[in-house]
Design a protein around this motif. Structure first.
Motif, PDB file in Angstrom:
ATOM      1  N   HIS A  81       5.803  17.979  12.663  1.00  0.00           N
ATOM      2  CA  HIS A  81       6.460  17.488  11.449  1.00  0.00           C
ATOM      3  C   HIS A  81       5.441  16.848  10.504  1.00  0.00           C
ATOM      4  CE1 HIS A  81      10.531  15.890   9.803  1.00  0.00           C
ATOM      5  NE2 HIS A  81       9.715  16.208   8.825  1.00  0.00           N
ATOM      6  N   HIS A  93       4.121  17.816   6.525  1.00  0.00           N
ATOM      7  CA  HIS A  93       4.008  16.929   5.360  1.00  0.00           C
ATOM      8  C   HIS A  93       2.588  16.956   4.793  1.00  0.00           C
ATOM      9  CE1 HIS A  93       7.839  14.264   5.649  1.00  0.00           C
ATOM     10  NE2 HIS A  93       8.074  15.454   6.169  1.00  0.00           N
ATOM     11  N   GLN A  97       7.332  11.011   1.076  1.00  0.00           N
ATOM     12  CA  GLN A  97       8.608  11.724   0.980  1.00  0.00           C
ATOM     13  C   GLN A  97       9.747  10.875   1.523  1.00  0.00           C
ATOM     14  OE1 GLN A  97       8.871  15.727   2.510  1.00  0.00           O
ATOM     15  NE2 GLN A  97       6.676  16.062   2.344  1.00  0.00           N
ATOM     16  N   HIS A 156       7.550  10.996  13.096  1.00  0.00           N
ATOM     17  CA  HIS A 156       6.151  11.352  12.790  1.00  0.00           C
ATOM     18  C   HIS A 156       5.190  10.585  13.679  1.00  0.00           C
ATOM     19  CE1 HIS A 156       6.860  13.657   9.047  1.00  0.00           C
ATOM     20  NE2 HIS A 156       8.009  13.001   9.087  1.00  0.00           N
ATOM     21  N   ASP A 161      12.523  10.925   3.978  1.00  0.00           N
ATOM     22  CA  ASP A 161      12.547  11.766   5.167  1.00  0.00           C
ATOM     23  C   ASP A 161      13.166  11.028   6.343  1.00  0.00           C
ATOM     24  OD1 ASP A 161      11.214  14.427   6.200  1.00  0.00           O
ATOM     25  OD2 ASP A 161      10.765  12.936   7.737  1.00  0.00           O
TER      26      ASP A 161
HETATM   27 ZN   LIG Z   1       9.985  15.968   6.811  1.00  0.00          ZN
END
Ligand SMILES: [Zn+2]
Length: 244
Positions: free
Chosen positions: A105, A109, A206, A212, A208
Motif C-alpha cells: 500500500h 502511494h 492523501q 501503511h 486514506d
Molecule cells: Zn491508499
C-alpha cells in the motif's frame, strides 16, 4: 454498534482483546467492540488471522461495524464453535500477510507521489494483493522508457527512508490543505467530520483509510512488471514489491 477500529491508529498492532457484541450464526460472522482486523476497502484486501482460535476468512465493514467471518460450518460445536455475545476473545492478525499489504500500500502511494511530481498525472484506479499491485493513470500515450524510469524514481524514494505519518484532521482543515486537493476529498460524505490523512513526508499526502509502514525503507524495492494501455487516457502499471 460501531466498532473501534484499532488499525486506523496503530497499523503494527498484531493481537488484541475484545468483547463479542453481535453474532450472525447463519453467516458465521462476529462483530467485536474493537478490532485490529482490516476490512476490505480502499483498494486494500482484508486481513486474515484468528479470533478465539478460529480462522478469520473474511472481514467486511458494514456502516460503522466490522464483521469477521470465521471458518467452519454453522453447526460447529467443537474447536470451530462461534463465540457468544458477551464473550471476551483474543484476536490475532496474520502478520506476514498484513505486513506485505502495508508495504504494498505504501509503495502505491509512493508511485502516486512520483507520478504527480514528475508528470502531473492523477491516479484513476488501482488494486493490490500482498506484494503486487496495479495502478491506472491518465497518461496518453505513456512516455518513452516509462517502466524503467518509474522503477528508478520510486526506488530512490524508498531508499530515501521517508517517514510516514498518520493524522486525523477536522474536515474543514483537510479541505483547506492544498496538498490534499488531488485526492478528491469532496467525494467523502459531509457526515464524516474527521479526515484521516496518510503523509509520506515531503512526497505524497492523501486522505486514506489503509494501513501503511512507518518509513519508505521498510517497503523494500519495487519492480515494474508490465505497462499497458487500457484505452484513451488510461494506462496501467503493474508492479511487485521485493526485499530491498
Ligand atoms: Zn491508499
Amino acid at each position: 454498534m460501531a466498532t473501534e477500529k484499532l488499525y486506523l491508529r496503530d497499523a503494527y498492532l498484531r493481537s488484541f482483546e475484545a468483547r463479542v457484541v453481535d453474532v450472525d450464526a447463519e453467516g458465521r460472522r462476529v462483530a467485536l467492540d474493537r478490532t485490529a482486523f482490516y476490512p476490505t476497502g480502499g483498494g486494500q484486501p482484508h486481513d486474515t488471522g484468528t479470533i478465539a482460535g478460529v480462522a478469520v476468512v473474511d472481514v467486511r465493514k458494514e456502516g460503522d461495524t466490522v464483521w469477521h467471518t470465521l471458518a467452519g460450518d454453522s453447526r460447529d460445536a467443537g474447536d470451530g464453535a462461534l463465540p457468544a455475545v458477551g464473550d471476551e476473545v483474543e484476536g490475532a492478525v496474520d502478520w506476514e500477510r498484513r505486513h506485505a499489504l502495508m508495504r504494498t500500500h505504501t509503495a502505491m502511494h509512493v508511485l502516486c507521489g512520483v507520478i504527480w511530481n514528475e508528470w502531473g498525472k492523477a491516479v484513476t484506479g488501482g488494486n493490490m494483493e500482498p506484494l503486487s499491485a496495479r495502478m491506472d493513470f491518465e497518461f496518453d500515450p505513456l512516455p518513452e522508457g516509462f517502466g524503467q524510469r518509474i522503477e528508478e524514481l520510486v526506488n530512490a524514494e524508498l531508499v530515501a527512508d521517508r517517514a510516514i505519518e498518520v493524522s486525523f484532521l477536522p474536515r474543514d482543515t483537510a479541505l483547506a490543505d492544498a496538498d490534499l486537493i488531488r485526492t478528491k476529498l469532496n467525494l467523502i460524505p459531509e457526515s464524516v467530520p474527521e479526515i484521516r490523512v496518510v503523509d509520506i513526508v515531503g512526497l505524497d499526502k492523501q486522505a486514506d483509510g489503509g494501513t501503511h509502514v512507518a518509513s519508505t525503507s521498510e517497503v523494500g524495492r519495487i519492480r515494474v512488471t508490465k505497462t499497458e494501455s487500457k484505452g484513451k487516457g488510461n494506462k496501467r502499471i503493474r508492479l511487485e514489491v521485493v526485499d530491498g
